[in-house]
Design a protein around this motif. Structure first.
Motif, PDB file in Angstrom:
ATOM      1  N   PHE A  69       0.590  -0.484   0.072  1.00  0.00           N
ATOM      2  CA  PHE A  69      -0.190  -0.045   0.054  1.00  0.00           C
ATOM      3  C   PHE A  69       0.909   1.093   0.000  1.00  0.00           C
ATOM      4  CE2 PHE A  69       0.101  -1.789   4.674  1.00  0.00           C
ATOM      5  CZ  PHE A  69       0.809  -0.643   5.376  1.00  0.00           C
ATOM      6  N   LEU A  70       0.629   2.629  -0.630  1.00  0.00           N
ATOM      7  CA  LEU A  70       1.256   3.392  -0.563  1.00  0.00           C
ATOM      8  C   LEU A  70       0.869   4.412   0.352  1.00  0.00           C
ATOM      9  CD1 LEU A  70       1.350   4.142  -4.263  1.00  0.00           C
ATOM     10  CD2 LEU A  70       2.796   3.193  -3.321  1.00  0.00           C
ATOM     11  N   ARG A  71       0.278   4.846   0.784  1.00  0.00           N
ATOM     12  CA  ARG A  71      -0.829   5.348   2.230  1.00  0.00           C
ATOM     13  C   ARG A  71      -0.149   4.988   3.284  1.00  0.00           C
ATOM     14  NH1 ARG A  71      -2.748  10.621   0.452  1.00  0.00           N
ATOM     15  NH2 ARG A  71      -1.503  11.097   2.870  1.00  0.00           N
ATOM     16  N   TYR A  72       0.219   5.652   4.315  1.00  0.00           N
ATOM     17  CA  TYR A  72      -0.150   4.582   5.172  1.00  0.00           C
ATOM     18  C   TYR A  72      -0.267   4.680   6.577  1.00  0.00           C
ATOM     19  CZ  TYR A  72       2.009   2.956  10.214  1.00  0.00           C
ATOM     20  OH  TYR A  72       2.163   3.196  11.901  1.00  0.00           O
ATOM     21  N   THR A  73      -1.099   3.695   7.174  1.00  0.00           N
ATOM     22  CA  THR A  73      -1.832   4.061   8.344  1.00  0.00           C
ATOM     23  C   THR A  73      -1.224   2.807   9.260  1.00  0.00           C
ATOM     24  OG1 THR A  73      -4.240   2.669   7.769  1.00  0.00           O
ATOM     25  CG2 THR A  73      -3.586   5.331   6.321  1.00  0.00           C
ATOM     26  N   ARG A  74      -1.474   2.502  10.594  1.00  0.00           N
ATOM     27  CA  ARG A  74      -1.136   1.740  11.544  1.00  0.00           C
ATOM     28  C   ARG A  74      -2.566   0.773  11.274  1.00  0.00           C
ATOM     29  NH1 ARG A  74      -3.402   0.475  16.789  1.00  0.00           N
ATOM     30  NH2 ARG A  74      -1.538  -1.271  17.782  1.00  0.00           N
ATOM     31  N   GLU A  75      -3.173   1.255  10.272  1.00  0.00           N
ATOM     32  CA  GLU A  75      -4.056  -0.605  10.376  1.00  0.00           C
ATOM     33  C   GLU A  75      -3.517  -0.619   9.498  1.00  0.00           C
ATOM     34  OE1 GLU A  75      -6.052   2.479  13.446  1.00  0.00           O
ATOM     35  OE2 GLU A  75      -5.481   3.122  11.187  1.00  0.00           O
ATOM     36  N   ARG A  76      -3.726  -0.526   8.239  1.00  0.00           N
ATOM     37  CA  ARG A  76      -3.391  -1.057   6.714  1.00  0.00           C
ATOM     38  C   ARG A  76      -1.873  -2.051   7.662  1.00  0.00           C
ATOM     39  NH1 ARG A  76      -3.624   3.944   2.963  1.00  0.00           N
ATOM     40  NH2 ARG A  76      -6.142   3.969   3.063  1.00  0.00           N
ATOM     41  N   LEU A  77      -0.774  -1.579   7.664  1.00  0.00           N
ATOM     42  CA  LEU A  77       0.523  -2.445   8.719  1.00  0.00           C
ATOM     43  C   LEU A  77       0.019  -3.688   9.414  1.00  0.00           C
ATOM     44  CD1 LEU A  77       3.530  -2.464   8.218  1.00  0.00           C
ATOM     45  CD2 LEU A  77       3.313  -0.750  10.435  1.00  0.00           C
ATOM     46  N   ARG A  78      -0.447  -2.984   9.929  1.00  0.00           N
ATOM     47  CA  ARG A  78      -1.277  -4.177  10.949  1.00  0.00           C
ATOM     48  C   ARG A  78      -1.801  -5.259  10.012  1.00  0.00           C
ATOM     49  NH1 ARG A  78       0.316  -5.552  16.598  1.00  0.00           N
ATOM     50  NH2 ARG A  78       0.848  -3.823  16.913  1.00  0.00           N
TER      51      ARG A  78
END
Length: 731
Positions: free
Chosen positions: A486-495
């Motif tokens: 994914f290109l835009r980081y969020t904590r939820e996406r990383l988790r």
């Protein structure tokens, strides 16, 4: 006593700063550090040797030696005679704790590199690592002694910048002498192989005298400060255990001495003796400053004027003081300026609350409102209050305030060395060298990095190697199976990505009943090819043991991972040693991995050195490549969990080999609370901090760098474009 040329020695504050920012100029800073250490030792060697002869050292008994050296330290500590008048206690406590900051904010720094990728499997390194763990609070950031000292400073109203920042050494209130011992410890730490005895001696002294007697005395009359968690931590009974580790390390050093045992003992003594004398010199210089400057209101006022004078120019063109143009007078002659200011209409001697300087000029609405800090206003107020006709002379009054046993020659030397200046250099001296460095092969780089004290220019090669590797990995992260998820980081996406990745790896395991297709020889050969990498397990985060790195939340996580990899101070738990046991079980005879014979061995393919050479290279640039290190760390910890380790276990069991190594990693790297979870948390801490201070685009760039590091665990392919231009990493 050996005479030294003070002009040849570096300014200690500059050297202190450069070591804390080592990656900006490895070779130059290390050379300057070596010269500094040699000069300091030359200054104290004769007196130390005389003391050794008088003590009739029993060099065959490590316990006796440690007890003798401990007695030196305790006797010195008991002879410090310091008393502070009640009226001055807060001022003195504030000043002393600030002067002690370079030491207090870098606890145990002399030990920070002695356990490294090249020797962490050996007993001396294991014991010193365990002793170093005491200084940094084990695995708890809340108990880190550096963090606790910063809290102590804040209790006195002082909020200092980070010790690695240029602002820290530029502070006018920290005297040059305050950096001498701290710089010595940091400089000595850069030579863990060649200076092991001196490092052990210096570490022993710090455990014998965990807090300067002057600091103890300065805080003794303030119950809250003297009982502060920092003071309690430094005097805690657990220090005895750390002391025991250093004693055992000294014993091993004596038992394994290649040279004369008495010489090793003398070098241990020199490390302690030098540290003791440098702290003694700091105490004398600080006490003298208190006597002659801090507690003299007039001197304090002159210092305020001296600091502020250049900012006053241009604002007082039409004013005169004692017939002198104000702007010119305040800059050129602060001493006489203050003397004449005392007789001006702005000052009522002895009555600060009636003096126009405070009631009108610096008050709300006045022309100098907020020009002076609250501390400076307090100095001005104390100066005005002291302007009385019947006041005692500064010298007579101060003699009752503080008394200190002087160190004489050592004190004078420390003052001189601290005032000498460092030769002007490029603030980033490594850049020019880096641009000229040529690509070194992975085998050769591996060998040089493990023996870097013999190859001082290897860090330039390491920088080129790491940057080229990352440039190739960056290209791969744009497409194919390694494309960024994914290109835009969020904590939820990383988790979400992390948990899905872990689940896929667990499902990839075929089960214990699957057929083993590899032959015994194939299993052995695969294990052998991993040796160059496994024998430097954790090497990618080895510099995170260092001051200014380990005293952060992210740093503490990476420190714990490195500590686990090297066995937490127990050689039996060291991962590389466990793997060596497996090699012996497989009847594989390995040369010492630090030797050229190992690097050139036909046992290994060239590719087997690629990843470990990258690990060792990137580890030397913890700030420059922090996002990439965090990504690499996650890739490494997550790589075998659930699937690969379980498959490897089945293959080893099938041929009746010990499975301890893969079993250990499948548990310690787990995604719930193990290294994989810690690696993920470190990334979140770093990126979430950036989210609070930067815009989304900047955070996305950081996330892209983290992902590049994640991809960098695999050997990146070279492309045909490299025939025309060296790949560059766009950071």
């Amino acid at each position: 006593m050996t005479k030294i040329n003070i002009k040849d020695l570096p300014d200690c504050s500059e050297l202190f700063h450069r070591i804390l920012n080592l990656e900006q100029g490895h070779a130059e800073t290390r050379e300057a550090s070596r010269e500094f250490v040699e000069s300091v030792h030359a200054a104290y060697r004769d007196t130390c040797q005389s003391k050794v002869r008088d003590s009739e050292f029993d060099v065959d008994d490590a316990e006796w030696l440690v007890n003798k050296l401990t007695t030196w330290a305790v006797d010195w500590q008991s002879k410090r005679s310091i008393s502070i008048r009640d009226a001055d206690r807060d001022v003195v406590a504030r000043f002393v704790t600030e002067q002690y900051a370079p030491i207090g904010l870098a606890p145990g720094s002399v030990l920070q590199n002695i356990a490294n990728a090249a020797n962490c499997h050996e007993p001396i390194a294991a014991h010193t690592h365990a002793a170093h763990a005491w200084h940094i609070g084990g695995f708890s950031f809340a108990d880190n002694h550096s963090a606790l000292y910063r809290q102590l400073l804040e209790c006195t109203g002082q909020y200092l910048p980070k010790i690695e920042s240029p602002t820290f050494i530029a502070r006018a209130n920290v005297t040059p002498a305050s950096y001498t011992l701290a710089a010595y410890r940091l400089a000595l730490s850069l030579f863990p192989m060649s200076s092991t005895p001196e490092i052990l001696g210096s570490a022993l002294f710090e455990l014998c005298v965990p807090v300067s007697p002057l600091v103890d005395a300065a805080l003794s009359q303030n119950e809250a400060l003297h009982a502060h968690p920092y003071m309690l931590a430094r005097h805690d009974a657990s220090r005895i255990n750390a002391h025991g580790h250093i004693e055992r390390a000294i014993g091993i050093a004596l038992d394994s001495a290649v040279e004369n045992t008495s010489k090793i003992a003398s070098r241990v003594a020199l490390g302690l003796w030098t540290s003791m004398n440098l702290l003694d010199a700091w105490q004398d210089e600080t006490a003298c400053h208190i006597q002659s400057r801090l507690l003299d209101p007039t001197v304090g006022m002159i210092e305020v004027i001296r600091r502020k004078s250049r900012f006053a120019v241009g604002y007082h063109n039409r004013l005169k003081l004692a017939d002198h143009p104000f702007d010119e007078y305040v800059v050129k002659d602060p001493e006489h300026f203050v003397e004449d200011l005392a007789h001006s209409r702005w000052i009522v001697p002895g009555k600060p609350d009636e003096s126009l300087l405070l009631t009108r000029l610096t008050a709300f609405g006045g022309p100098m409102f907020r020009v002076f800090s609250e501390q400076e206003i307090a100095v001005i107020r104390a100066w005005i209050a002291s302007l009385r006709a019947d006041s005692c002379s500064a010298g007579a009054e101060l003699s009752a305030n503080i008394t200190v046993t002087c160190a004489g020659e050592a004190s004078a030397w420390a003052c001189s060395i601290a005032q000498s200046r460092f030769i002007e250099q490029d603030p980033h001296p490594g850049n020019a060298r880096h641009s000229r460095a040529k690509q070194v092969g992975a085998r050769e780089l591996y060998h040089r990095m493990l023996n870097h004290e013999a190859y001082p220019d290897v860090f330039d090669d390491a920088g080129v190697f790491a940057e080229t590797w990352l440039a190739r990995s960056f290209a791969l992260s744009e497409r194919g199976p390694n494309a960024i998820p994914f290109l835009r980081y969020t904590r939820e996406r990383l988790r979400g990505w992390f948990e899905n990745k872990a689940l896929l790896q667990a499902r990839s395991y075929a089960g214990p009943t699957h057929k083993i297709d590899k032959s015994r020889e194939q299993v052995i050969d695969e294990a052998v090819q991993l040796c160059p990498m496994i024998l430097v397990d954790g090497g990618w985060v080895q510099r995170w043991t260092n001051a200014s790195h380990v005293d952060t939340n992210v740093g503490m996580l990476l420190w714990k991972i490195f500590s686990d990899e090297i066995g937490n101070g127990d050689p039996l738990l060291n991962h590389a040693n466990i793997y060596r046991d497996l090699m012996r079980q497989m009847d594989v005879e390995l040369p010492d991995f630090r030797t050229r014979a190992f690097a050139e061995s036909d046992l290994f393919l060239d590719e087997s050195f690629e990843v470990p050479a990258f690990w060792l290279s990137i580890s030397q640039f913890p700030r420059r490549f922090l996002p990439e290190t965090l990504g690499l760390n996650l890739a490494m910890e997550l790589s075998g969990v659930g699937g690969a380790y379980r498959t490897a276990r089945d293959e080893l069991r099938h041929y009746r080999f010990d499975t301890s190594f893969v079993d250990l990693h499948n548990t310690i790297d787990n995604v719930s609370t193990g290294h994989s979870a810690m690696a993920l948390e470190a990334i979140e801490l770093h990126l979430d901090a950036a989210l609070s201070t930067a815009n989304g685009a900047a955070v996305d760039v950081l996330w892209r760098r983290v992902w590049t590091g994640f991809c960098a665990l695999a050997i990146p392919r070279r492309t045909w474009k490299e025939l025309f231009a060296k790949p560059t990493y766009p950071v």
